[in-house]
Scaffold this active site. Structure first.
Site, PDB file in Angstrom:
ATOM      1  N   ARG A   1       7.297  -3.435  -5.738  1.00  0.00           N
ATOM      2  CA  ARG A   1       8.373  -3.389  -6.191  1.00  0.00           C
ATOM      3  C   ARG A   1       8.549  -4.624  -7.525  1.00  0.00           C
ATOM      4  NH1 ARG A   1      11.606  -6.699  -2.327  1.00  0.00           N
ATOM      5  NH2 ARG A   1       9.963  -7.949  -0.807  1.00  0.00           N
TER       6      ARG A   1
ATOM      7  N   ASP B   1      -1.574 -10.993  -0.361  1.00  0.00           N
ATOM      8  CA  ASP B   1      -0.036 -10.496  -0.223  1.00  0.00           C
ATOM      9  C   ASP B   1       0.659 -10.954   0.972  1.00  0.00           C
ATOM     10  OD1 ASP B   1      -0.918  -8.703   0.945  1.00  0.00           O
ATOM     11  OD2 ASP B   1       0.105  -6.860   0.565  1.00  0.00           O
ATOM     12  N   THR B   2      -0.812 -10.755   1.928  1.00  0.00           N
ATOM     13  CA  THR B   2       0.015 -12.426   3.403  1.00  0.00           C
ATOM     14  C   THR B   2       0.081 -14.003   2.884  1.00  0.00           C
ATOM     15  OG1 THR B   2      -1.647 -10.599   4.691  1.00  0.00           O
ATOM     16  CG2 THR B   2      -0.791 -12.299   5.810  1.00  0.00           C
TER      17      THR B   2
ATOM     18  N   ALA C   1       0.895  -1.035   0.164  1.00  0.00           N
ATOM     19  CA  ALA C   1       0.577   0.439   0.399  1.00  0.00           C
ATOM     20  C   ALA C   1       0.640   1.322  -0.078  1.00  0.00           C
ATOM     21  CB  ALA C   1      -0.590   0.514   1.183  1.00  0.00           C
TER      22      ALA C   1
ATOM     23  N   GLY D   1      -4.984  -6.458   0.242  1.00  0.00           N
ATOM     24  CA  GLY D   1      -6.625  -6.746   0.163  1.00  0.00           C
ATOM     25  C   GLY D   1      -7.450  -5.839  -0.405  1.00  0.00           C
TER      26      GLY D   1
ATOM     27  N   THR E   1       4.791  -2.280   8.932  1.00  0.00           N
ATOM     28  CA  THR E   1       4.437  -1.088   9.466  1.00  0.00           C
ATOM     29  C   THR E   1       3.702  -1.501  10.216  1.00  0.00           C
ATOM     30  OG1 THR E   1       5.210   0.284   7.446  1.00  0.00           O
ATOM     31  CG2 THR E   1       4.045   1.331   8.936  1.00  0.00           C
TER      32      THR E   1
END
Length: 499
Positions: free
Chosen positions: A19, A243-244, A15, A84, A265
């Site tokens: 890359r 991604d998780t 977010a 998500g 973060t």
């Protein structure tokens, strides 16, 4: 398994940045090379907050060009994973109906209230398994349908962000299960759209494409893109498109009874389970249920990560006090232990700016020793995060009936060795740290699974352990940390009573 390395590309969109990474696998070990990095900032336009999808797709193409340069790198496939909940709408001619809206939009609160008038919070949680929060797709989508009813024709389709990238790479429309599971629009713990819920909300069923499982080969890079980018053919694969989900696949767990922390973060902390936890206690404690690449469920909670430390570092730099992260950890290690704690998830810390002063104010207000030095503030943050992780471990035991024997930590937080050690101390169980680049590694390995180069998630995790040499932190000073945890809990109970 052979010795000749094969290459894939993994595009990982967070977010705040993205890359493209080139993965090389020789049958035993995976190596990663970052070939392109770029920022990802939302754009405020009028009263709307948007993702700049056109630029993000341009950056993806740049990553493909850089990743395929040189004869040594014939790329077999590419896969995209993203955050998500957010989505784009595509019309019947394949055109984007508009830039995707951002989950932080203020309008989402209104549409959450609207949905909860139709389906109350408890029922919505039991139907979908997803904790009701205003960022959720179900609220955003109702807003889009109500605001643009005339534009939602039967041929319009909704695609989550990773699916949107895959569509414009391959021409194939599908929604991948793990990212769809963040939406609040599936049956809890199942790869099925919840037609009953969708119908009650008045959302057209025609919006929803077919669901596909992780590891699905969607098709080939389009001929037009091959010509534009001057690259050979490559397959487009849906992996753990959330991604998780890809990060969790890369955790080198040999024991099924583990908790995971994906720490950056923010921190996502939870467990893998065969079925979702849908009771009132788990909802009240803030746990959500999302899909895994193996068809299981990740029951997890979004906790604070290194946000407080990052913000303090930014503030100190504005004041011309320059410290590397390594220097900050050394200062914290040299500071006196267990002087003060804060609740890292407290709303007072959500906004950026002057974080160190806010921490001092909170310590003063709670009658604790006020941290004056840089090292004392960093130690306060790291000890507090570790105690928050211990609290989450206790809550996981409460809602599942099982206490994990080990914690696997992945992501950028792994670099903070003091946080890893503190977490082991506070939790009283070993912490296995690594890999740092879990999301990209998981993305790549799930492509290799689709190619038949590994056969199971167990094999993927064995490759992770061989490739990245995770480090184990054994609990120390457990009695002292138990006393600290008792103090931390009393402090939180006092704060809750004040509210």
């Amino acid at each position: 398994m052979g010795n000749q390395a094969t290459h894939v590309l993994a595009a990982d969109y967070g977010a705040g940045s993205g890359r493209v990474v080139r993965g090389s696998f020789d049958g035993n070990r995976l190596s990663l090379q970052e070939v392109h990095r770029f920022s990802n900032e939302p754009v405020q336009l009028g009263d709307g907050l948007y993702w700049d999808f056109l630029r993000l797709f341009h950056e993806l193409k740049q990553g493909i060009v850089k990743g395929t340069q040189g004869d040594a790198y014939a790329i077999r496939s590419i896969a995209v994973d993203t955050w998500g909940v957010d989505f784009g709408l595509v019309d019947g001619t394949g055109r984007l109906c508009g830039n995707p809206r951002h989950y932080r939009e203020a309008r989402n609160a209104q549409w959450m209230r609207e949905v909860l008038h139709i389906v109350n919070e408890e029922e919505l949680y039991s139907m979908s398994g997803v904790l009701p929060q205003q960022i959720n797709t179900v609220f955003q989508l109702l807003g889009s349908v109500r605001e643009h009813a005339e534009g939602i024709r039967p041929e319009v389709r909704m695609l989550f962000m990773s699916d949107l990238f895959h569509y414009y790479l391959s021409g194939q429309q599908a929604c991948e299960y793990t990212i769809a599971s963040t939406s609040g629009l599936l049956h809890a713990g199942e790869a099925r759209w919840n037609e009953q819920l969708i119908g009650r909300l008045g959302i057209p069923e025609t919006l929803f494409p077919m669901l596909v499982q992780p590891g699905t080969v969607l098709g080939q890079l389009t001929d037009d893109l091959c010509a534009e980018l001057r690259t050979g053919p490559m397959q487009i694969i849906s992996v753990g498109s959330h991604d998780t989900a890809s990060a969790l696949a890369a955790i080198p767990a040999m024991d099924s009874n583990f908790a995971f922390i994906s720490c950056g973060t923010w921190s996502l902390m939870g467990v893998e389970r065969d079925a979702p936890v849908l009771d009132e206690r788990s909802r009240a404690l803030g746990f959500t249920n999302e899909g895994t690449v193996s068809g299981k469920v990740r029951t997890l909670k979004n906790r604070s990560g290194l946000w407080l430390l990052q913000e303090c570092k930014r503030q100190w730099e504005r004041e011309n006090h320059m410290h590397t992260h390594e220097e900050l950890v050394l200062l914290a290690a040299a500071s006196k232990a267990h002087q003060c704690y804060v609740s890292p998830g407290d709303g007072v810390y959500l906004a950026p700016g002057n974080m160190a002063e806010r921490i001092r104010q909170q310590c003063s207000a709670s009658g604790q020793i006020v941290p004056e030095t840089t090292g004392a503030i960093v130690r306060c943050i790291l000890e507090s995060l570790a105690l928050e992780f211990r609290q989450t471990l206790d809550e996981l035991q409460l809602i599942t009936g099982t206490r994990p024997r080990v914690i696997h930590m992945v992501g950028g937080g792994v670099h903070n060795r003091l946080l890893c050690q503190f977490t082991a101390n506070a939790a009283g169980v070993p912490v296995i740290a690594g890999p740092t680049e879990a999301t990209s590694a998981g993305n790549c390995m799930l492509q290799y699974m689709a190619h038949g180069e590994v056969n199971s998630l167990t094999e993927v995790r064995e490759v992770m352990a061989a490739s990245f040499s995770p480090e184990t932190y054994v609990p120390e000073d457990t009695e002292q940390w138990q006393e600290a945890y008792d103090t931390y809990q009393r402090m939180n109970q006092t704060n809750a009573l004040k509210e």
